[in-house]
Design an enzyme around this catalytic site. Structure first.
Site, mmCIF file in Angstrom:
data_model
loop_
_atom_site.group_PDB
_atom_site.id
_atom_site.type_symbol
_atom_site.label_atom_id
_atom_site.label_comp_id
_atom_site.label_asym_id
_atom_site.label_seq_id
_atom_site.Cartn_x
_atom_site.Cartn_y
_atom_site.Cartn_z
ATOM 1 N N GLY A 10 0.840 -1.205 0.000
ATOM 2 C CA GLY A 10 0.000 0.000 0.000
ATOM 3 C C GLY A 10 0.869 1.246 0.000
ATOM 4 N N ARG A 72 0.598 -4.868 -4.995
ATOM 5 C CA ARG A 72 0.751 -5.929 -4.000
ATOM 6 C C ARG A 72 1.143 -7.247 -4.687
ATOM 7 N NH1 ARG A 72 -0.847 -4.088 0.965
ATOM 8 N NH2 ARG A 72 -2.397 -2.420 0.996
ATOM 9 N N ASP A 103 5.776 -5.481 5.696
ATOM 10 C CA ASP A 103 6.190 -6.865 5.927
ATOM 11 C C ASP A 103 6.027 -7.764 4.696
ATOM 12 O OD1 ASP A 103 3.494 -6.620 6.244
ATOM 13 O OD2 ASP A 103 3.352 -7.832 8.059
ATOM 14 N N THR A 125 4.847 1.617 6.366
ATOM 15 C CA THR A 125 3.426 1.309 6.479
ATOM 16 C C THR A 125 2.777 2.364 7.360
ATOM 17 O OG1 THR A 125 1.755 -0.114 7.503
ATOM 18 C CG2 THR A 125 3.989 -0.447 8.241
ATOM 19 N N ASP A 127 0.333 1.800 8.985
ATOM 20 C CA ASP A 127 -0.161 1.072 10.168
ATOM 21 C C ASP A 127 0.869 1.078 11.313
ATOM 22 O OD1 ASP A 127 -2.331 0.560 8.607
ATOM 23 O OD2 ASP A 127 -2.161 -1.618 8.648
ATOM 24 N N ASP A 129 3.201 -0.971 12.123
ATOM 25 C CA ASP A 129 3.233 -2.216 12.886
ATOM 26 C C ASP A 129 4.398 -3.135 12.540
ATOM 27 O OD1 ASP A 129 2.400 -2.928 10.370
ATOM 28 O OD2 ASP A 129 0.592 -3.989 11.014
ATOM 29 N N ARG A 162 -25.325 13.703 18.334
ATOM 30 C CA ARG A 162 -25.119 12.343 17.809
ATOM 31 C C ARG A 162 -23.864 11.705 18.378
ATOM 32 N NH1 ARG A 162 -26.102 13.999 11.545
ATOM 33 N NH2 ARG A 162 -28.315 13.509 11.460
ATOM 34 N N MET A 169 -7.604 3.198 9.579
ATOM 35 C CA MET A 169 -6.859 2.012 9.156
ATOM 36 C C MET A 169 -6.125 1.394 10.339
ATOM 37 S SD MET A 169 -5.559 2.535 5.263
ATOM 38 C CE MET A 169 -6.726 2.353 3.911
ATOM 39 N N ARG A 171 -4.781 -2.772 10.314
ATOM 40 C CA ARG A 171 -5.229 -4.145 10.064
ATOM 41 C C ARG A 171 -4.990 -5.058 11.274
ATOM 42 N NH1 ARG A 171 -6.191 -7.475 5.995
ATOM 43 N NH2 ARG A 171 -6.215 -5.782 4.502
ATOM 44 N N GLU A 222 -9.887 -0.511 11.700
ATOM 45 C CA GLU A 222 -10.568 -1.428 10.766
ATOM 46 C C GLU A 222 -10.415 -2.894 11.173
ATOM 47 O OE1 GLU A 222 -8.567 -1.223 6.941
ATOM 48 O OE2 GLU A 222 -6.617 -1.495 7.885
ATOM 49 N N ARG A 266 -23.956 7.684 13.888
ATOM 50 C CA ARG A 266 -23.523 7.610 12.487
ATOM 51 C C ARG A 266 -22.093 7.060 12.457
ATOM 52 N NH1 ARG A 266 -28.191 9.458 11.457
ATOM 53 N NH2 ARG A 266 -28.617 11.026 9.910
ATOM 54 N N HIS A 272 -8.869 5.469 2.509
ATOM 55 C CA HIS A 272 -7.595 5.814 1.860
ATOM 56 C C HIS A 272 -7.240 7.293 1.946
ATOM 57 C CE1 HIS A 272 -8.607 1.855 0.335
ATOM 58 N NE2 HIS A 272 -7.304 1.689 0.147
ATOM 59 N N GLN A 274 -6.422 8.569 4.462
ATOM 60 C CA GLN A 274 -5.296 8.540 5.416
ATOM 61 C C GLN A 274 -3.960 8.254 4.735
ATOM 62 O OE1 GLN A 274 -6.838 6.128 9.129
ATOM 63 N NE2 GLN A 274 -8.024 5.648 7.304
ATOM 64 N N ARG A 275 -4.019 7.703 3.529
ATOM 65 C CA ARG A 275 -2.780 7.336 2.840
ATOM 66 C C ARG A 275 -2.386 8.343 1.777
ATOM 67 N NH1 ARG A 275 -3.378 1.086 1.720
ATOM 68 N NH2 ARG A 275 -3.286 1.762 -0.422
HETATM 69 O O1 F6P Z 1 -0.934 -0.372 4.119
HETATM 70 C C1 F6P Z 1 -1.684 -1.020 5.118
HETATM 71 C C2 F6P Z 1 -3.104 -0.688 4.941
HETATM 72 O O2 F6P Z 1 -3.194 0.687 5.026
HETATM 73 C C3 F6P Z 1 -4.054 -1.386 5.899
HETATM 74 O O3 F6P Z 1 -4.326 -0.663 7.046
HETATM 75 C C4 F6P Z 1 -5.274 -1.601 5.068
HETATM 76 O O4 F6P Z 1 -6.009 -2.722 5.524
HETATM 77 C C5 F6P Z 1 -4.723 -1.811 3.725
HETATM 78 O O5 F6P Z 1 -3.560 -1.054 3.658
HETATM 79 C C6 F6P Z 1 -5.685 -1.484 2.614
HETATM 80 O O6 F6P Z 1 -4.984 -1.285 1.437
HETATM 81 P P1 F6P Z 1 -5.490 -1.528 -0.029
HETATM 82 O O7 F6P Z 1 -6.869 -1.019 -0.122
HETATM 83 O O8 F6P Z 1 -4.526 -0.756 -0.854
HETATM 84 O O9 F6P Z 1 -5.405 -2.990 -0.289
#
Ligand code: F6P
Length: 344
Positions: A10, A72, A103, A125, A127, A129, A162, A169, A171, A222, A266, A272, A274-275
């Site tokens: 990602g 990927r 990883d 990443t 994440d 992690d 509310r 994100m 995982r 997530e 809600r 995305h 965040q990315r």
């Molecule tokens: O890069 C890790 C991550 O941001 C995870 O938190 C998320 O589950 C995943 O990528 C989603 O990425 P994509 O939609 O590109 O497969």
């Protein structure tokens, strides 16, 4: 030396800053030549490249995404994939390869290290992690985006009395959720590391309500698990590394909160956003330090290593150690978040 560079997995704010730093230091200091592989391991398998020089890395420091693009692709799952990688590394006369990724990307790098390919890895990443490093670039940007979103959700939640559940994100680890949740003043935070207790969350929200605050914000990663123990997924498709597509925990938690509290609830999934976009100054700095450290390691012939941050110092560890396990959030951080909420 001739050095290959790829960005895999990602995307992540700061990828271009790593590429730029490695290429600039390599060219200006070591007189290196660079080859950029396109779209992660796909470019290596298919020998798809583009030249990287001082001109092509000019003006990219502040840009999100990656000028090399990413995918990927998993050569280990492709017929003859690893042999094709070895062939294209040879065809490009490479002395070394810099792999910028998490990883999954580094797992493939490790398979090539076992075949004597000279590789230095850079941890990436949002994440955060990857074990062995205290920080991955991109995380700070993702947390800033999530925190700003949580700030914005406060005013609309308050205006409507509310509860708003914000899905971020994360995982396997709740770094973004716990950090943006604490920084954004969330009333409850759900992370993959700890089963979510919806009854307890409902009690916190009712307590707030009884004490005059008619709105609340909940942040959930997530990868946090539903009370049934399952993760919320979108379809059943897996990617080339066997990962499910996670999405929907925020909405599921919102429905449960509304059932248990009677408060209108809600959900919003930041996904995305965040990315994407420009990296923070912290991430540009970390990415630049990683990129220059990676090319330095290449010239020290210190291969099979991953550059890492330990405290405030950049150092390196065996790359295989970083992919051995996920770096989850500490109990201290969970206790910090819990300590900010009333006993109910
Ligand atoms: O890069 C890790 C991550 O941001 C995870 O938190 C998320 O589950 C995943 O990528 C989603 O990425 P994509 O939609 O590109 O497969």
């Amino acid at each position: 030396m001739r050095v290959g560079i790829l960005t895999g997995g990602g995307d992540c704010p700061g990828l271009n800053a790593v590429i730029r730093a490695a290429v600039r230091k390599g060219i200006f200091h070591y007189k290196d030549e660079f080859v950029g592989f396109l779209e992660g391991w796909r470019g290596v398998v298919e020998n798809q490249t583009r030249p990287l020089n001082a001109e092509s890395v000019s003006g990219i420091l502040h840009l999100g995404g990656t000028i090399l693009r990413t995918s990927r692709t998993n050569p280990r799952k492709m017929e003859g994939g690893i042999d094709k990688c070895l062939a294209s590394i040879k065809a490009n006369n490479l002395d070394a390869l810099i792999t910028i990724g998490g990883d999954d990307t580094q797992g493939v790098a490790n398979a090539l290290i076992e075949k004597e390919v000279k590789i230095v890895g850079v941890p990436k990443t949002i994440d955060n992690d990857l074990s062995g490093t205290d920080a991955c670039f991109g995380f700070d940007t993702a947390v800033s985006i999530a925190t700003e979103a949580i700030d914005r959700l406060h005013s609309t939640a308050e205006a409507h009395n509310r509860v708003i559940v914000c899905e971020v994100m994360g995982r396997d680890a709740g770094w973004i959720a716990i950090t943006s949740g604490i920084a954004g003043g969330a009333d409850a935070i759900g992370v993959p590391e700890k089963p979510m207790d919806i009854d307890h969350i409902a009690k916190i929200l009712k307590h707030r309500h009884d004490n005059g605050k008619k709105f609340s914000i909940v942040v959930v990663a997530e990868g946090a698990k539903l009370p049934s123990g399952e993760k919320a997924t979108q379809g059943s498709k897996l990617d080339a590394f066997g990962h499910e597509r996670l999405s929907g925990i925020g909405q599921a938690v919102a429905e449960l909160i509304e059932q248990k509290t009677g408060f209108e609830t809600r959900s919003v999934n930041l996904g995305h956003t965040q990315r994407g976009g420009t990296p923070t100054a912290y991430d540009r700095m970390l990415a630049t330090r990683y990129g220059t450290a990676a090319i330095d390691l290449v010239h020290q012939s210190n291969f099979g290593r991953l550059v890492v941050l330990r405290g405030t110092e950049i150092t390196s560890i065996p790359l295989k150690d970083a992919i051995a396990k996920t770096r989850t959030i500490s109990d201290d951080l969970i206790a910090l978040a819990d300590g900010l909420q009333p006993e109910v």
